[in-house]
Design a protein around this motif. Structure first.
Motif, PDB file in Angstrom:
ATOM      1  N   VAL A  51     -51.876  -5.237  13.355  1.00 57.43           N
ATOM      2  CA  VAL A  51     -52.684  -4.202  12.691  1.00 57.43           C
ATOM      3  C   VAL A  51     -53.537  -3.293  13.381  1.00 57.43           C
ATOM      4  O   VAL A  51     -53.543  -2.300  13.234  1.00 57.43           O
ATOM      5  CB  VAL A  51     -53.550  -5.091  11.535  1.00 57.43           C
ATOM      6  CG1 VAL A  51     -54.658  -4.330  10.910  1.00 57.43           C
ATOM      7  CG2 VAL A  51     -52.546  -5.939  10.585  1.00 57.43           C
ATOM      8  N   LEU A  52     -54.131  -4.022  14.465  1.00 59.31           N
ATOM      9  CA  LEU A  52     -55.203  -3.460  15.154  1.00 59.31           C
ATOM     10  C   LEU A  52     -54.652  -2.454  16.237  1.00 59.31           C
ATOM     11  O   LEU A  52     -55.260  -1.211  16.628  1.00 59.31           O
ATOM     12  CB  LEU A  52     -55.989  -4.039  15.948  1.00 59.31           C
ATOM     13  CG  LEU A  52     -56.964  -5.144  15.286  1.00 59.31           C
ATOM     14  CD1 LEU A  52     -57.616  -6.081  16.122  1.00 59.31           C
ATOM     15  CD2 LEU A  52     -57.745  -4.449  14.602  1.00 59.31           C
ATOM     16  N   GLN A  53     -53.279  -2.367  16.389  1.00 63.17           N
ATOM     17  CA  GLN A  53     -52.652  -1.372  17.157  1.00 63.17           C
ATOM     18  C   GLN A  53     -52.498  -0.243  16.295  1.00 63.17           C
ATOM     19  O   GLN A  53     -52.442   1.012  16.811  1.00 63.17           O
ATOM     20  CB  GLN A  53     -51.321  -1.791  17.613  1.00 63.17           C
ATOM     21  CG  GLN A  53     -51.142  -3.116  18.627  1.00 63.17           C
ATOM     22  CD  GLN A  53     -51.549  -2.526  20.056  1.00 63.17           C
ATOM     23  OE1 GLN A  53     -51.242  -1.265  20.239  1.00 63.17           O
ATOM     24  NE2 GLN A  53     -52.350  -3.223  20.598  1.00 63.17           N
ATOM     25  N   GLN A  54     -52.508  -0.316  14.942  1.00 66.75           N
ATOM     26  CA  GLN A  54     -52.251   0.984  14.149  1.00 66.75           C
ATOM     27  C   GLN A  54     -53.803   1.284  13.668  1.00 66.75           C
ATOM     28  O   GLN A  54     -53.866   2.756  13.509  1.00 66.75           O
ATOM     29  CB  GLN A  54     -51.450   0.618  12.872  1.00 66.75           C
ATOM     30  CG  GLN A  54     -50.082  -0.011  13.246  1.00 66.75           C
ATOM     31  CD  GLN A  54     -49.489  -0.373  11.867  1.00 66.75           C
ATOM     32  OE1 GLN A  54     -49.217   0.259  10.934  1.00 66.75           O
ATOM     33  NE2 GLN A  54     -49.104  -1.539  11.752  1.00 66.75           N
ATOM     34  N   ALA A  55     -54.637   0.528  13.448  1.00 66.85           N
ATOM     35  CA  ALA A  55     -56.150   0.797  13.079  1.00 66.85           C
ATOM     36  C   ALA A  55     -56.948   0.370  13.924  1.00 66.85           C
ATOM     37  O   ALA A  55     -57.578  -0.863  13.658  1.00 66.85           O
ATOM     38  CB  ALA A  55     -56.122   0.529  11.505  1.00 66.85           C
ATOM     39  N   PRO A  56     -57.243   0.668  15.133  1.00 63.85           N
ATOM     40  CA  PRO A  56     -58.068   0.212  16.054  1.00 63.85           C
ATOM     41  C   PRO A  56     -59.643  -0.213  15.550  1.00 63.85           C
ATOM     42  O   PRO A  56     -59.917   0.539  14.674  1.00 63.85           O
ATOM     43  CB  PRO A  56     -57.907   1.156  17.311  1.00 63.85           C
ATOM     44  CG  PRO A  56     -56.987   1.973  17.129  1.00 63.85           C
ATOM     45  CD  PRO A  56     -56.915   2.020  15.427  1.00 63.85           C
TER      46      PRO A  56
END
Length: 219
Positions: free
Chosen positions: A43-48
């Motif tokens: 998820v954090l790869q897409q929405a840091p």
């Protein structure tokens, strides 16, 4: 003095009541934690993660992102939920299926079998980061509980009542613990004391907190 010196000993596995409608489930997501962390990193790869600004101009010490149909946003215009990540303009990433299932299972055990979250707030704490006492009241549906999953370094969770005048109790949350609060405790003031230094086997000098919320009223 160590941050935890004056905290009472906690049972390892037994659920603990934090108040009417509020329950601490110790180790509830411990077995699934590696899979959950992998999903969170995706998820954090897409929405840091980012340090949001409060309406008062304060930069939060906690780094934040979101997933699911809605994401929580704070900026000088106020606190709110939005369908798109303001950094990218894109929809927030999908809520990981493993996290959704665990949140619903925890809610059901705490007495909320109809919990249907449409937002998951991801908070990352590093040593020194904290969350001031506040109420979660930006959601339309205050009849649904809040479900909070803890991963990584231990933290002191402050949990009070809907009255700011009441002194909050302090609970040590560790990797795999889940807190659910709703009903009479839905608007309880809560926060996190400054995170102590430490090193976690999976997350290093970090604590990740996933908070599942049902924002919109069910039709």
């Amino acid at each position: 003095m160590d941050l935890f010196d004056d905290l009472p000993p906690e049972p390892d596995t037994a659920p603990a009541s934090l108040g009417p409608g509020a329950l601490l489930l110790r180790g509830f997501v411990l077995k699934e934690a590696p899979e959950l962390l992998q999903a969170v990193e995706a998820v954090l790869q897409q929405a840091p993660l980012r340090h949001m600004q409060t309406p008062g101009g304060y930069t939060m010490s906690v780094a934040t992102s979101s997933c699911g149909p809605l994401g929580w946003v704070s900026d000088p215009r106020g606190y709110r939920y939005a369908a798109h990540d303001p950094l990218s303009g894109q929809a927030w990433p999908d809520m990981p299926a493993v996290g959704l299932a665990l949140a619903q299972q925890a809610a059901a055990l705490a007495g909320y079998p109809q919990f249907a979250p449409d937002a998951c707030l991801i908070n990352q704490y590093q040593p020194g980061a904290k969350l001031s006492l506040h109420q979660d009241r930006d959601e339309q549906d205050l009849s649904a509980p809040i479900v909070s999953l803890s991963l990584g370094l231990p933290a002191v969770f402050l949990f009070g009542t809907p009255s700011r005048q009441d002194r909050p109790q302090r609970y040590r949350l560790v990797h795999g613990d889940v807190v659910v609060w709703g009903g009479p405790s839905r608007l309880a003031f809560h926060g996190v004391a400054p995170l102590a230094e430490g090193e976690h086997a999976l997350l290093g000098r970090r604590r990740i907190n996933l908070t599942f919320r049902q924002v919109k009223r069910r039709v």
